[in-house]
Structure formats: C-alpha cells, structure tokens
Design a protein around this motif. Structure first.
Motif, PDB file in Angstrom:
ATOM      1  N   LEU A   8       0.835  -1.199   0.000  1.00  0.00           N
ATOM      2  CA  LEU A   8       0.000   0.000   0.000  1.00  0.00           C
ATOM      3  C   LEU A   8       0.874   1.255   0.000  1.00  0.00           C
ATOM      4  O   LEU A   8       0.610   2.204  -0.725  1.00  0.00           O
ATOM      5  CB  LEU A   8      -0.940   0.002   1.206  1.00  0.00           C
ATOM      6  N   PHE A   9       1.916   1.263   0.821  1.00  0.00           N
ATOM      7  CA  PHE A   9       2.835   2.399   0.873  1.00  0.00           C
ATOM      8  C   PHE A   9       3.474   2.643  -0.487  1.00  0.00           C
ATOM      9  O   PHE A   9       3.534   3.777  -0.961  1.00  0.00           O
ATOM     10  CB  PHE A   9       3.908   2.146   1.939  1.00  0.00           C
ATOM     11  N   LEU A  12       0.911   4.089  -2.954  1.00  0.00           N
ATOM     12  CA  LEU A  12       0.656   5.497  -2.677  1.00  0.00           C
ATOM     13  C   LEU A  12       1.819   6.376  -3.126  1.00  0.00           C
ATOM     14  O   LEU A  12       1.607   7.471  -3.643  1.00  0.00           O
ATOM     15  CB  LEU A  12       0.361   5.706  -1.190  1.00  0.00           C
ATOM     16  N   LEU A  15       1.584   6.688  -6.974  1.00  0.00           N
ATOM     17  CA  LEU A  15       0.500   7.597  -7.345  1.00  0.00           C
ATOM     18  C   LEU A  15       0.846   9.045  -7.016  1.00  0.00           C
ATOM     19  O   LEU A  15       0.598   9.938  -7.822  1.00  0.00           O
ATOM     20  CB  LEU A  15      -0.803   7.194  -6.649  1.00  0.00           C
ATOM     21  N   ALA A  16       1.441   9.272  -5.864  1.00  0.00           N
ATOM     22  CA  ALA A  16       1.838  10.626  -5.487  1.00  0.00           C
ATOM     23  C   ALA A  16       2.888  11.163  -6.465  1.00  0.00           C
ATOM     24  O   ALA A  16       2.827  12.325  -6.881  1.00  0.00           O
ATOM     25  CB  ALA A  16       2.379  10.643  -4.061  1.00  0.00           C
ATOM     26  N   HIS A 144      -3.756  -1.404 -10.837  1.00  0.00           N
ATOM     27  CA  HIS A 144      -3.730  -1.811  -9.442  1.00  0.00           C
ATOM     28  C   HIS A 144      -3.357  -3.289  -9.372  1.00  0.00           C
ATOM     29  O   HIS A 144      -3.878  -4.093 -10.149  1.00  0.00           O
ATOM     30  CB  HIS A 144      -5.103  -1.593  -8.803  1.00  0.00           C
TER      31      HIS A 144
END
Length: 148
Positions: A8-9, A12, A15-16, A144
C-alpha cells in the motif's frame, strides 16, 4: 512492516509521484464520466475509432485492464507501449471480456474541452492525462495489483 502495508505504501508513493510529475509538466486533461455513448455501443463500433487494449504485462488481451477508443481525427492520445491496437473482432471481444456493467465510460477532454475519445477501465486502477498541446494529450494508466 507487514507485506500488505508495504504494498500500500509503495502504491501510494507511485501515485503521489505521478500526480506531482503531472502537475509540474502541464495542465491536466479532463476525464469525465459520460452517459453516451454506452459501453456496448463503443464495443460494437470499435472499428469507428482507433481502438487500443491494455493487456497484461505479457501482452495477453484476454486479461485486459482497459480499452481506449481514440477519435479518428487529427488529435493524438499518447500512451505507454503496453497498449495494443485492436485489429480484429476476436481481439476486441477478448479485451472487452474484463468489462462489467459497473465499468464507467470516461471521455478524455483536452484543451478547450475538445474530445479525444473514450476509455473504459477497471475502477481499482488509476488514470490521469496531461494536455501536451491543443491536438495532443498524454494518458497515464496505473494498473492496481490484482490478487495476493
């Protein structure tokens, strides 16, 4: 860190990074849900568009994540190399097999809300586009991770 939290990290962070890169490079194109054309209409008339399928990393369109329907005009949608041009009814059918009734039809709009085409994709994936110039947008698609 547990493996799921680490995944998940990383997601993210990717995406960031994409959003930071996109915001520094130019204005974002609009990606808006539309009621028409319907998904079935796009699939039935795929030959009226420059149609592309985003298959799995091994190129298998039967495990596709998205379909892109680019209008046949002087506008261009730049995309990654993983997108395969749809060249047959069988390929279009195989690519469309991932679609469900909940998949949205999204319109890509560039400068002055000029339409570039449509994309149908998995809701779990990330999508964004940059306006390069009045006739060009750059599509970014993040698949994803599926499954464990």
């Amino acid at each position: 860190m547990r493996p799921r939290m680490l995944l998940l990290f990383r997601l993210l962070m990717v995406l960031a990074s994409l959003f930071i890169l996109a915001s520094c490079s130019g204005p974002l194109a609009k990606i808006r849900k539309v009621d028409l054309p319907k998904e079935k209409e796009l699939r039935a008339n795929w030959k009226n568009y420059n149609t592309y399928c985003l298959g799995s990393r091994d190129g298998n369109v039967d495990r596709a994540s998205a379909m892109l329907f680019q209008l046949k005009d002087d506008k261009t949608i730049q995309r990654e190399d993983d997108w395969r041009e749809v060249t047959s009814d069988q390929m279009a059918s195989g690519c469309a097999s991932f679609l469900s009734h909940s998949s949205p039809v999204m319109q890509l709009l560039g400068e002055n809300d000029a339409s570039f085409g449509y994309v149908i994709y998995n809701l779990n994936d990330g999508i964004s586009a940059l306006i390069i110039d009045s006739k060009t947008v750059r599509l970014f698609y993040h698949v994803h991770p599926k499954g464990p």
